[in-house]
Design an enzyme around this catalytic site. Structure first.
Site, PDB file in Angstrom:
ATOM      1  N   PRO B 147       0.847  -1.194   0.000  1.00 29.05           N
ATOM      2  CG  PRO B 147      -0.468  -1.414   1.906  1.00 29.05           C
ATOM      3  CD  PRO B 147       0.719  -1.977   1.231  1.00 29.05           C
ATOM      4  CG  LEU B 148       0.801   4.217  -3.300  1.00 30.44           C
ATOM      5  CD1 LEU B 148       0.045   5.228  -4.140  1.00 30.44           C
ATOM      6  CD2 LEU B 148       2.279   4.292  -3.613  1.00 30.44           C
ATOM      7  CB  CYS B 149      -0.528   4.894   3.457  1.00 32.57           C
ATOM      8  SG  CYS B 149      -1.350   3.333   3.692  1.00 32.57           S
ATOM      9  CB  THR B 150       2.960   0.560   3.785  1.00 34.58           C
ATOM     10  OG1 THR B 150       1.714   0.116   4.253  1.00 34.58           O
ATOM     11  CG2 THR B 150       4.076  -0.157   4.514  1.00 34.58           C
ATOM     12  CD  GLU B 153       1.355   8.671   5.503  1.00 37.91           C
ATOM     13  OE1 GLU B 153       0.654   8.195   6.420  1.00 37.91           O
ATOM     14  OE2 GLU B 153       0.907   9.142   4.439  1.00 37.91           O
TER      15      GLU B 153
END
Lengths: 496, 388
Positions: B147-150, B153
């Site tokens: 996932p992009l947020c992983t 961030e």
């Protein structure tokens, strides 16, 4: 490792690593008979970078060989088959040494049994039973490794023979992580205590690693249930429901992960029955001629009974999980520290045991002990019956003799003879001989002991793969005879 | 089988050879040359009387007629998309009779194999009889995507740091310059960025080798597994060609990490399969133009083909590209499809275009059964098209 080798062997380095590759490059392999089955086996090993190969084959290349052996060609006709195969192998990989002996393997066995002691591993293809028995006896005396491979028409067979093969790095495809959620040690408990899972900040709430959540809830449960963990199904359901109720929004992946992993909380304690067999094996009672593997097992046994409190050293790694980076990195450190501490305890026991059996206490390197501890749950001991013991049943010797006889005979006669022997053999083994299909028997005779290239390639692929496992001591080799049927592409592992 | 033709489709390019025939053919002096040419030369040197024609190009560059010449197609491809493509081509030759049974002479057999480390699989595909590649495509596990947020961030692993540098940082710093996974300088850049990022987060494990593996999606490979799977494919192709024994029915799974295991499963084909089934049925008016038909096909919920080219019984009714062929066939767009198809009441056409699956664009072929409304359904004797 030289840069050029790193890129040449890149794809396979990702499987068995540099240590495995070095073991391969130090190996000396001997092949008996370089027909299609033998040639295909060796081809895969040479491509893999095996140290050196020696081919023993007394025949000359004939026209028939051109139809099923890729490692000879038109120019080879009339020359020694062993010589031609070696030349071709050298072209495939110039880093591999390839030598040959132009002599039938059976003759060499008679003339000079000590010839075979120089090799790491011997691969015997298309050899009849009596030669195999002799070879097996010699290999066992010399503590060598023998792989037997045979193609027969559309069928094939591979069998490993050696006294014992111990594997530390069995690298199973699926293996549960070693989280010990049911038995958190003091440092893990302290780490978990530093978290408040009821915190209001939604970002932190959804980024607390599931390990922390489960350990906390498990402790709470124990508190309210006389120190016991959920055992019955209703209790387990209650535990998971309670867990889900703590979610404050639907997108909390850490809670979803916790739910999936909640079974770890009531996972059974202690070591598996299979590992118990290993540590209770008589070889674990070590003496001065015990192998390093068994010395390590002896130390492991002591650890389990003492510092381990019934458990093996902690493996030390954790799977990826939804979490803030710093929580995850700190959690990793907690697991790594415990694994390190366990490994040090095992090491001290190893040194003491070595001294007690009269060996240099530093003779087993720290890296090997660490590796052993990491793999403690995955150890495998493979033992193989000698061929002599396998062939002891009287009827089977007749069958084997028949299959080994490659003189052409009338088909019909063959079919009824084979049927009589096969049915008798099956009845002796307690199977229903009458169920043997007539078609199958006819097919076996029709094959006429031919070596078809595709089947030889399959058998060669399997044999070379097993050789690599035995040489690198990684992954688990066949522990039974592998029988392959190219008619429907089914196979079976039979402990014969 | 005299004069039989077998096509071996392998991903072109250099690198460690994977198909059995190629791994035997490769020698040190051959590194750097196109695989297809090396293999052809080597095998023809070794086996007299066999004729191998190498084609060093992408499989999509050949038109359907090229593939129709072959009796059997053997696949040594490296991606799901490539296999889907050839599967669609082979299945496009399949025709059904009025009882919805496949016509045997239009069945083009395929043998497919794939490996990764110690595991592998092989399939025998007889379009219309056994499941085609598309029928069992659900068996493939979904591709791992972080996932992009992983990545952005909360990275936790070395792979996360690498993918961040690869998917996000590269574009930010290189403004439109495409990332080339075969360029060692590009890989080096990703590696150093990933290392820096990992350092700031306290993550260990970023190495050059891992960087290559993650970015190029390198599949670990061993010669022995490749030998096993390719020998299964070769034997199956031989059995189809000679009839010497019954075929694998129809899917073999192989695993060698612990002992050696093969498992044969007999999957059944999906009768509704868009690729090997009788085809999506479209009922249209006899006055509908080819252009209108193309628009309708584009809107059809099951077809989802954009910018399709249309072929009928070996004739190109309309081709989207290249421009010179597009110009030649453009005039057909205004003609009624009914006329272009020789005024038959019903028949099948083939549409080739792009589909988007899992965010990836790929070319494919789909069969469409056309039935013209209001035209009487006389029993016509349809000739089979070339192929098979």
């Amino acid at each position: 490792m030289a840069e050029i080798n790193k890129s040449k062997y890149d794809r396979q380095l990702r499987i068995w690593g540099e240590q495995g590759q070095s073991a391969l490059e130090r190996a000396r392999v001997c092949l008996l008979n370089c027909g299609p089955t033998g040639s295909e086996t060796l081809k895969n090993l040479v491509l893999g970078g095996v140290g050196s190969v020696m081919v023993v084959d007394g025949s000359k290349v004939e026209v028939a060989d051109l139809g099923n052996n890729f490692l000879v060609d038109n120019n080879s006709i009339g020359q020694s088959r062993a010589k031609c195969v070696c030349t071709f192998l050298r072209e495939l990989n110039d880093a591999v040494g390839a030598k040959f002996v132009e002599e039938p393997p059976e003759a060499l066995l008679e003339r000079d049994p000590s010839f075979f002691s120089q090799f790491t591993l011997i691969i015997a293809t298309q050899l009849p039973e009596n030669a195999l028995l002799k070879l097996d006896r010699i290999c066992r005396q010399q503590n060598g490794i023998l792989i037997i491979a045979r193609s027969y028409g559309l069928t094939g067979l591979v069998r490993i023979s050696l006294k014992e093969h111990d594997v530390v790095e069995s690298k199973p495809v699926h293996f549960a992580s070693d989280l010990r959620l049911h038995k958190p040690w003091p440092e893990l408990k302290r780490f978990v205590d530093g978290f408040n899972i009821h915190i209001e900040d939604p970002v932190i709430h959804k980024n607390i690693p599931y390990v922390v959540i489960l350990v906390k809830l498990a402790e709470e449960w124990k508190h309210m249930h006389n120190g016991l963990l959920p055992v019955k199904r209703e209790e387990q359901k209650q535990f998971t429901d309670n867990l889900i109720n703590k979610m404050i929004s639907l997108d909390e992946d850490n809670y979803k992960e916790a739910r999936k992993a909640s079974f770890e909380v009531w996972a059974s304690s202690g070591i598996s029955s299979h590992l118990r067999c290993i540590i209770n094996d008589s070889s674990a009672e070590v003496s001065s001629n015990s192998s390093d593997f068994w010395v390590l097992v002896a130390a492991l046994k002591e650890f389990v009974a003492n510092e381990g409190e019934g458990e093996v050293p902690l493996e030390g790694s954790i799977p990826d999980m939804t979490s803030l980076t710093e929580y995850y990195v700190d959690l990793q450190k907690v697991y790594q520290a415990k694994a390190e501490a366990d490994s040090i305890a095992v090491e001290s026991r190893v040194r003491t045991i070595l001294k007690n059996i009269g060996r240099d206490p530093d003779s087993i390197p720290n890296a090997a002990i660490k590796n052993f501890c990491k793999n403690a749950k995955k150890l495998r001991v493979c033992r193989y019956r000698s061929l002599e013991d396998e062939f002891k049943a009287p009827v089977s010797t007749e069958l084997q003799k028949y299959l080994g006889d490659e003189n052409y005979r009338e088909m019909d006669e063959d079919v009824s003879r084979l049927k009589t022997i096969a049915v008798g053999l099956l009845n002796d083994m307690g199977c229903n001989g009458a169920k043997l299909s007539e078609d199958l028997i006819s097919e076996m005779c029709r094959f006429g002991a031919s070596e078809i290239h595709s089947v030889a390639a399959f058998v060669g692929g399997v044999a070379s793969q097993e050789a690599i496992k035995l040489i690198t001591k990684q992954f688990v080799p066949l522990t039974a005879t592998f029988v392959f049927n190219g008619i429907d592409h089914k196979s079976q592992q039979l402990r014969l | 089988m005299v004069d039989g033709k077998i096509l071996i489709a392998c991903f072109s390019g250099q690198g460690i050879l994977s198909a059995k025939i190629l791994s035997q053919g490769k020698r040190m002096q051959d590194v750097g040359k196109p695989k297809a040419e090396v293999a052809a030369k080597r095998v023809m040197e070794r086996v007299s009387g066999v004729n191998i024609v190498p084609h060093f190009c992408r499989i999509e560059e050949k038109d359907i007629d090229f593939y129709s010449e072959f009796n059997i197609i053997a696949l040594g491809l490296d991606s799901i998309e490539a296999r889907s493509y050839i599967n669609a081509v082979a299945c496009s030759f399949l025709e059904y009779d009025s009882d919805d049974k496949p016509r045997p002479e239009t069945i083009k057999p395929m043998v497919d194999g794939g490996t990764e480390g110690f595991s592998g699989q092989a399939k025998v595909i007889l379009p219309g009889v056994t499941p085609c590649f598309e029928c069992t495509i659900y068996l493939f596990p979904p591709q791992v995507k972080f996932p992009l947020c992983t990545l952005a961030e909360t990275p936790r692993s070395a792979a996360h740091c690498i993918e961040y540098a690869h998917l996000i940082q590269w574009d930010q710093e290189h403004h439109g310059k495409p990332f080339d996974e075969d360029n060692p300088e590009h890989i080096q850049w990703i590696y150093s960025q990933a290392l820096e990022r990992a350092d700031t987060f306290g993550i260990t494990g970023v190495t050059y080798s891992l960087t290559q593996g993650v970015v190029k999606n390198i599949v670990p490979a061993i010669a022995s597994t490749n030998a096993i799977i390719s020998s299964v494919c070769a034997l199956e192709a031989l059995k189809i060609a000679t009839g010497c024994s019954k075929s694998l029915s129809n899917y073999l799974a192989y695993n060698g990490t612990e002992g050696v295991h093969t498992g044969v499963t007999e999957f059944t084909k999906n009768d509704d399969c868009l690729v090997c089934g009788p085809g999506v049925l479209m009922e249209i008016d006899s006055c509908t133009t080819l252009q209108k038909f193309i628009d309708l096909a584009g809107e059809h919920p099951r077809l989802k083909l954009s910018r399709p080219s249309v072929m009928y019984r070996g004739n190109n009714l309309y081709i989207q590209a290249p421009p010179v062929l597009e110009e030649m066939t453009r005039s057909n767009l205004q003609l009624p499809l009914f006329e272009l198809m020789g005024k038959v009441p019903k028949d099948s056409v083939h549409l080739s275009g792009t589909v988007i699956t899992n965010d990836k664009k790929s070319t494919t072929t789909r069969k469409v059964r056309i039935s013209f409304k209001g035209i009487s359904d006389e029993v016509t004797d349809m000739d089979t098209a070339g192929g098979g």
